[in-house]
Structures are given as structure tokens and as C-alpha cells.
Design an enzyme around this catalytic site. Structure first.
Site, PDB file in Angstrom:
ATOM      1  CE  LYS A   1       2.267  52.267  40.989  1.00 48.84           C
ATOM      2  NZ  LYS A   1       1.460  50.930  41.021  1.00 48.84           N
TER       3      LYS A   1
ATOM      4  N   GLY B   1      -5.002  59.541  51.808  1.00 48.02           N
ATOM      5  CA  GLY B   1      -3.676  59.028  52.809  1.00 48.02           C
ATOM      6  C   GLY B   1      -2.220  60.299  53.112  1.00 48.02           C
TER       7      GLY B   1
ATOM      8  N   GLY C   1      -9.045  56.228  51.131  1.00 54.30           N
ATOM      9  CA  GLY C   1     -10.242  55.410  49.674  1.00 54.30           C
ATOM     10  C   GLY C   1     -11.724  56.106  49.768  1.00 54.30           C
TER      11      GLY C   1
HETATM   12  P1  ADP Z   1      -2.822  59.894  48.686  1.00 48.74           P
HETATM   13  O1  ADP Z   1      -2.153  59.338  49.061  1.00 48.74           O
HETATM   14  O2  ADP Z   1      -2.727  61.437  49.196  1.00 48.74           O
HETATM   15  O3  ADP Z   1      -3.863  60.153  47.660  1.00 48.74           O
HETATM   16  P2  ADP Z   1      -0.893  58.986  46.687  1.00 48.74           P
HETATM   17  O4  ADP Z   1      -1.126  57.949  47.517  1.00 48.74           O
HETATM   18  O5  ADP Z   1      -1.824  59.358  45.158  1.00 48.74           O
HETATM   19  O6  ADP Z   1      -1.695  60.525  47.434  1.00 48.74           O
HETATM   20  O7  ADP Z   1       0.322  59.224  46.153  1.00 48.74           O
HETATM   21  C1  ADP Z   1       1.372  59.652  47.043  1.00 48.74           C
HETATM   22  C2  ADP Z   1       2.816  59.157  46.586  1.00 48.74           C
HETATM   23  O8  ADP Z   1       3.184  59.907  45.561  1.00 48.74           O
HETATM   24  C3  ADP Z   1       4.025  59.714  47.869  1.00 48.74           C
HETATM   25  O9  ADP Z   1       4.648  59.023  48.478  1.00 48.74           O
HETATM   26  C4  ADP Z   1       4.734  60.641  47.117  1.00 48.74           C
HETATM   27  O10 ADP Z   1       5.485  60.422  46.861  1.00 48.74           O
HETATM   28  C5  ADP Z   1       4.909  59.700  45.535  1.00 48.74           C
HETATM   29  N1  ADP Z   1       4.768  60.915  44.908  1.00 48.74           N
HETATM   30  C6  ADP Z   1       4.900  62.014  44.094  1.00 48.74           C
HETATM   31  N2  ADP Z   1       5.367  62.642  42.594  1.00 48.74           N
HETATM   32  C7  ADP Z   1       5.812  61.948  42.606  1.00 48.74           C
HETATM   33  C8  ADP Z   1       7.153  61.569  41.808  1.00 48.74           C
HETATM   34  N3  ADP Z   1       7.379  62.716  40.480  1.00 48.74           N
HETATM   35  N4  ADP Z   1       7.876  60.223  41.468  1.00 48.74           N
HETATM   36  C9  ADP Z   1       7.911  59.363  42.174  1.00 48.74           C
HETATM   37  N5  ADP Z   1       6.501  59.138  43.390  1.00 48.74           N
HETATM   38  C10 ADP Z   1       5.733  60.540  43.544  1.00 48.74           C
HETATM   39 MG    MG Z   2      -1.557  57.467  49.477  1.00 47.94          MG
END
Ligand code: ADP
Ligand code: MG
Length: 401
Positions: A202, A358, A381
Site C-alpha cells: 500500500k 519486516g 516501524g
Molecule cells: P515491509 O514490511 O518490508 O515494510 P510492506 O508491509 O509494506 O513491506 O509490504 C509487504 C507486502 O506487500 C508483502 O506481503 C507482499 O506480498 C505485498 N505486495 C507486494 N507486491 C504486491 C502486489 N503487487 N499486490 C499485492 N500485494 C503485494
Molecule cells: Mg510489512
């Protein structure tokens, strides 16, 4: 922007002193409360061992899970004390509580080089409420404060912030110092070109980090689910891809900011799409704008990887947060694996590489590239808030050099 110049454990003389050390022992456990991953305990060893070797009386404090302010054996730190004792190869005294007379009496008996672990600090609501009286009770146990729990530094809790008002000096442990060095260094004095890669599902959770990084980086690369909000805002068809319709204006604004500030914001030029959010779905590769109405974008495509590679190859500093695809399912993990590999290769050539978040850290670790990365941030976070340019109360409260 916060540039931290804080005292560290190397600036104090721990000998004979009672030292309150806030660590992050929030480890995962199975149903039988067996620790399934002791990484966090291992990562704290450097600071603990250092203080032991220098003759400190080490009083460790941590939270574990969400006991919601009540004593609950399920969230006891006892299994952690046992594991820590094995790793340190010396006894670790498990305290019955984190405050109170019984604990004070045990602390009074400690000798130089002894290690004790306080019971879960979140057995009290006063911890997250940053209650001054509670913080003072924690502080009463010790003389000096060390914070090595970067993952909770973005929260002003009694054990991360309140307690610092009653102890002097308050210094950073080795883990905390490493976070400040790499994350702080990237924000205040990065080797250029500085390339940031931002992904994840997102845009809404990454707005502040994108805005702030756009003021600092030379190139911003976008991947993952959030790309589709950007692409839709520019009028491209995105089929059933994940999108935040209430963030289309914001996406437009960020694209405008990138043009005005001359910081390229790169979006995928092709996609791996599927006809269901499933590892066994039908899969194909399509160009930007060619996602049919029944298809959803699951990963960046090969042409995007190629394009991003040329930009990543120019970088002297790389910060990465957020997987560029649904890497949890193998058919959609290629893009994320390619980025992880590029960072590992860049690190070998002397580029500073930083991974935070994460899921991003999980991806790099699973894919076997973690040991190559210059800095894997231990805070989800907390690292995001740091990169947003926010002041982290747990760091701000430490004594300036
Ligand atoms: P982080 O924890 O590293 O900050 P986020 O929590 O923002 O990362 O995002 C991780 C999630 O985003 C993963 O679970 C992944 O499956 C999802 N994601 C990545 N690309 C897509 C996509 N094209 N459609 C849906 N979900 C996605
Ligand atoms: Mg995450």
C-alpha cells in the site's frame, strides 16, 4: 531532520555499576512456548557481553508479545533467560517481576559481571502509558541506562523514554549505534548517487517515507502493490490489481513533486499478472497499460527488472523498503529476488546497502542474501519512522556526546 550524536556503551565505565539495559527480546514462540527464532537474543549478545567483560552488573529489560498490562505466564521471559544463559555460557538470573522490593533485593546481591533478566515489562500498562512513577521504579534498580532496542525506539514508553529522566548517562548499545550509523548516515550524508527502492502493498503506509526520501535521494524506484495506484493515477489500466482509490490524488502529487524536484520516480514498465491471488493461478507477462480487466499485477516484469538494474548499478548508497511483488508465492518472487541479488552484488563492490521493513528483511533473509547487505535494520516501524525524518523518542532521550 534528526542527526544523532549520542553517547554509546563505549563512552562509559561499566565497572561495578548497575546497568539497566533495554533490549528487544520479543522473540517468536510456538504453542509450547519454545523459542522458534533466537535472532533477537543473539543480536543483543555483543552489548551484553561487552558490559559483562567490563565488570558491569547487567539488568536486562524487555517486552514479549502483548500481555495487555496483565501478568500472564504465556508471555513470561523465562524461556528467554534459559536461551540467553546457553548463548552467554553463564547463569542468567530470572527476576520474578520488573519492579518491586523482591527485585530490588535480588539486584542488591548482584556482583560485577552478573546478568539478570527482569520479567516482561508489559505486564504493566504503565509501560506503554509511559507512567512517570513506574519509570522511576524501573530506574531505581540501576545507575546507568543503555538502550539497545531500536525496534521500540519510536515509542515513548517507560522503559525506552520515561526511565531516561532518572538515570545518567543514558547511552546507546552496539545494535542501536549501528542503526543510527547506517540509517542516520543515509539521511544526513549519503554517498551519491543515492537510490531508494520503495515497494510493499500500500502507498498509504509509505507516503511519509516517499515524501521525505524524495528530498534526499537521487532516484526513487517504485515497485509492489503501490505501483498500481501510481499507474492508475496516470490513467493506465490496472485490471484487478491492488489499488487505493482514495490515494490517486496523492500519487499524482508525488509524481508532480518528482518532476519539480528533478528526482526521477520510476514505475514498472511491465508486470507479471495472474487471474487470481494464488500461487497456482494462470500467469503471464504484460506491458504497462496492458493489464486486462480480469488480471492483477503480482510482480514487476523482466523489462522493469532490466531497467531498474541499470539505475541500481549507478548507486553508491541504496535503501530498500518493501517487496516489489507478492514474494511469499514463488511465481511472483522473481522481482524481489532480483532486487535482493542486486543489493548483495552492490555490497560486494563497496556500495552501502540498507534494508528496512519486516517483510523486506524477511524476503532478503529467506532468499539467502542477508549476510551480504551492509545493514539489515532490526526495526520495522522504527526504521520507517526514522527514514521519514521523524525524531525517535527512544534515541532522542539518550545523552548527547
Ligand atoms: P515491509 O514490511 O518490508 O515494510 P510492506 O508491509 O509494506 O513491506 O509490504 C509487504 C507486502 O506487500 C508483502 O506481503 C507482499 O506480498 C505485498 N505486495 C507486494 N507486491 C504486491 C502486489 N503487487 N499486490 C499485492 N500485494 C503485494
Ligand atoms: Mg510489512
Amino acid at each position: 531532520m534528526a542527526i544523532y550524536n549520542k553517547m554509546s556503551v563505549e563512552d562509559i565505565n561499566p565497572s561495578g555499576k548497575r546497568i539497566f539495559v533495554r533490549v528487544d527480546f520479543n522473540v517468536p514462540q510456538d504453542e509450547q512456548l519454545k523459542i522458534t527464532d533466537d535472532t533477537r537474543i543473539r543480536e543483543s549478545l555483543k552489548t551484553i557481553q561487552y558490559l559483562v567483560d567490563k565488570g558491569g552488573k547487567v539488568i536486562l529489560c524487555s517486552h514479549l508479545g502483548r500481555p495487555k498490562g496483565k501478568k500472564n505466564e504465556k508471555y513470561s521471559l523465562k524461556p528467554v533467560a534459559a536461551r540467553l544463559s546457553e548463548l552467554l555460557k553463564k547463569p542468567v538470573l530470572m527476576m520474578p517481576d520488573c519492579i518491586g522490593d523482591a527485585v530490588k533485593a535480588e539486584v542488591a546481591k548482584m556482583k560485577s559481571g552478573d546478568v539478570a533478566l527482569l520479567e516482561n515489562v508489559r505486564f504493566y500498562n504503565e509501560e506503554e502509558g509511559n507512567d512517570p512513577a513506574f519509570a522511576q521504579k524501573l530506574a531505581d534498580l540501576a545507575e546507568v541506562y543503555v538502550n539497545d532496542a531500536f525496534g521500540t525506539a519510536h515509542r515513548a514508553h517507560a522503559s525506552t523514554e520515561g526511565v531516561t529522566k532518572y538515570l545518567k548517562p543514558c547511552v546507546a548499545g552496539f545494535l542501536m549505534m549501528k542503526e543510527i550509523k547506517y540509517l542516520g548516515g543515509a539521511l544526513s550524508d549519503p554517498q551519491r548517487p543515492f537510490v531508494a527502492i520503495i515497494g510493499g502493498s500500500k502507498i498509504s503506509t509509505k507516503i511519509d517515507v516517499i515524501k521525505h526520501l524524495m528530498e534526499i535521494v537521487d532516484i526513487l524506484i517504485i515497485g509492489g502493490g503501490m505501483s498500481y495506484t501510481f499507474l492508475k493515477s496516470e490513467g493506465h489500466g490496472i485490471g484487478k490489481s491492488i489499488v487505493e482509490d482514495d490515494k490517486l490524488d496523492l500519487a499524482k502529487e508525488l509524481i508532480k513533486q518528482s518532476i519539480e524536484t528533478d528526482v526521477p520516480l520510476l514505475l514498472p514498465i511491465d508486470h507479471i499478472v495472474s487471474d487470481a491471488f494464488d500461487a497456482k493461478a494462470n500467469v503471464k507477462t504484460v506491458l504497462r497499460g496492458d493489464i486486462g480487466p480480469e488480471w492483477e499485477g503480482m510482480d514487476i516484469g523482466p523489462k522493469t527488472v532490466e531497467k531498474y538494474t541499470t539505475f541500481i548499478h549507478t548507486a553508491k548508497t541504496i535503501f530498500w523498503n518493501g517487496p516489489v511483488g507478492v514474494f511469499e508465492m514463488e511465481p511472483y518472487a522473481k522481482g524481489t529476488r532480483a532486487i535482493a541479488k542486486l543489493l548483495a552484488e552492490a555490497s560486494d563492490k563497496g556500495v552501502t546497502t540498507i534494508v528496512g521493513g519486516g517483510d523486506s528483511v524477511a524476503a532478503v533473509t529467506q532468499m539467502g542474501f542477508a549476510s551480504k547487505i551492509s545493514h539489515i535494520s532490526t526495526g520495522g516501524g522504527a526504521s520507517l519512522e526514522f527514514m521519514e525524518g521523524k525524531v525517535l523518542p527512544g534515541i532522542a532521550a539518550l545523552t548527547d556526546k
